[in-house]
Design an enzyme around this catalytic site. Structure first.
Site, PDB file in Angstrom:
ATOM      1  N   SER A   1      49.441 -53.427 -17.724  1.00  0.00           N
ATOM      2  CA  SER A   1      48.639 -52.219 -17.885  1.00  0.00           C
ATOM      3  C   SER A   1      48.730 -51.436 -16.586  1.00  0.00           C
ATOM      4  O   SER A   1      49.815 -51.209 -16.051  1.00  0.00           O
ATOM      5  CB  SER A   1      47.198 -52.599 -18.238  1.00  0.00           C
ATOM      6  OG  SER A   1      46.367 -51.476 -18.353  1.00  0.00           O
TER       7      SER A   1
ATOM      8  N   LYS B   1      47.146 -46.703 -21.660  1.00  0.00           N
ATOM      9  CA  LYS B   1      46.783 -47.960 -21.019  1.00  0.00           C
ATOM     10  C   LYS B   1      45.384 -48.419 -21.432  1.00  0.00           C
ATOM     11  O   LYS B   1      45.119 -49.626 -21.515  1.00  0.00           O
ATOM     12  CB  LYS B   1      46.901 -47.835 -19.499  1.00  0.00           C
ATOM     13  CG  LYS B   1      48.335 -47.653 -19.026  1.00  0.00           C
ATOM     14  CD  LYS B   1      49.243 -48.786 -19.504  1.00  0.00           C
ATOM     15  CE  LYS B   1      50.654 -48.683 -18.931  1.00  0.00           C
ATOM     16  NZ  LYS B   1      51.518 -49.809 -19.374  1.00  0.00           N
TER      17      LYS B   1
ATOM     18  N   TYR C   1      48.274 -40.561 -19.992  1.00  0.00           N
ATOM     19  CA  TYR C   1      48.788 -41.877 -19.609  1.00  0.00           C
ATOM     20  C   TYR C   1      47.633 -42.880 -19.607  1.00  0.00           C
ATOM     21  O   TYR C   1      47.782 -44.011 -20.094  1.00  0.00           O
ATOM     22  CB  TYR C   1      49.449 -41.801 -18.242  1.00  0.00           C
ATOM     23  CG  TYR C   1      49.944 -43.123 -17.717  1.00  0.00           C
ATOM     24  CD1 TYR C   1      51.048 -43.755 -18.290  1.00  0.00           C
ATOM     25  CD2 TYR C   1      49.317 -43.756 -16.637  1.00  0.00           C
ATOM     26  CE1 TYR C   1      51.504 -44.972 -17.816  1.00  0.00           C
ATOM     27  CE2 TYR C   1      49.771 -44.971 -16.147  1.00  0.00           C
ATOM     28  CZ  TYR C   1      50.868 -45.573 -16.741  1.00  0.00           C
ATOM     29  OH  TYR C   1      51.310 -46.789 -16.265  1.00  0.00           O
TER      30      TYR C   1
END
Length: 303
Positions: free
Chosen positions: A153, A171, A167
């Protein structure tokens, strides 16, 4: 090299997997963290299936690996291709023990700036790519009643950062399904760990790994714009050492009880601690409002 006690996933006498060595399946293994993890695992005597869109570079960089390395071309967004690679890996080494979902792509821009196409492309690799790998390998791990899933991650999976918002979302998604999966797989003898790195000195901020939106809105200059500038300034001068990070990752796979989350880097530690402290303080501040929304017939303890 690790001085921690090894706890191999392998069964004594299993074909093609001598006691004391595991078979690793690593995605995004041609550079950066992925390549460092492959190198560290090989150095400890493990067998490694190293995958990338173009895997020829992997074998060239690790000529000493010989029969312990199987490099395969894999696009993690192609579920059928992933399945073929897993089948080839199992046929070659006899089993898979440790899975490292490292393949990923960055996406930089304010939430409003980022195009739908760019968001979907990031989710395809960072989320659906990892899911494709897990779906292909988990039936084998469940049958073995052993194994370790390591999902790479980011501190961006814990802390929302201006400029990294979409983004962040990929994650955060990985964090959610991985945490739930850890509870689902624990009774089956399968371990699960999230790796949460900060800035490491890899090529993640190069255009080969990072998509930066051309659409720039002036109103975000002080927030997302500042992050964009910082990313350019820090590229190849990041504080994290990928070799040390890879060593820490391989270390935890040798533990009988590895953590669900491992934060890597002093920057990631600082960001994560500040986020958790702020979140706990806010939780306590608004506790009465939170509890006031229960039905009257619900007894709330500890008010």
């Amino acid at each position: 090299m690790s001085s921690l006690p090894a706890t191999s996933h392998n069964t004594p006498g299993s074909d093609n997997a001598p006691v004391g060595s595991d078979v690793w399946f690593v995605t995004g293994a041609s550079r950066g963290f992925g390549l460092a993890i492959v190198r560290e695992a090989l150095a400890r005597g493990h067998k490694v299936v190293a995958t990338a869109r173009r895997s020829d570079r992997i074998a060239a960089l690790l000529p000493e690996a010989s029969q312990n390395l199987l490099a395969l071309d894999v696009d993690v967004t192609d579920a059928a291709e992933v399945t073929r690679a897993v089948d080839a890996a199992t046929e070659h080494f006899g089993r898979i023990d440790v899975v490292v979902n490292n393949a990923g792509r960055g996406l930089l821009g304010a939430v409003e700036e980022v195009s739908d196409q760019a968001v979907r492309a990031a989710f395809d690799v960072n989320v659906f790519g990892a899911l494709n790998v897990q779906r292909a390998i988990l039936p084998q791990l469940r049958k073995q009643r052993s194994g370790h899933i390591v999902n790479v991650s980011s501190v961006a999976g814990v802390v929302g950062i201006p400029g990294w918002g979409l983004y962040n979302s990929t994650k955060f998604a990985m964090e959610g399904f991985t945490e739930a999966m850890s509870h689902e797989l624990a009774p089956l003898g399968i371990k699960v760990t999230l790796i949460e790195p900060g800035y490491f000195r890899t090529d993640f901020l190069d255009t080969s790994s990072l998509s930066t939106e051309n659409n720039v809105i002036d109103d975000y200059a002080a927030t997302a714009g500042a992050t964009r500038s910082h990313a350019q300034d820090v590229n190849h001068a990041q504080p994290g050492d990928p070799v040390k990070g890879a060593e820490a990752i391989v270390n935890l796979t040798e533990l009988a009880q590895p953590p669900l989350r491992l934060v890597l880097g002093s920057d990631a530690y600082g960001f994560t601690r500040a986020k958790l402290e702020t979140q706990v303080a806010e939780l306590h501040t608004w506790r009465k409002v939170s509890e006031s929304t229960d039905h009257e017939d619900q007894a709330v303890h500890g008010r």
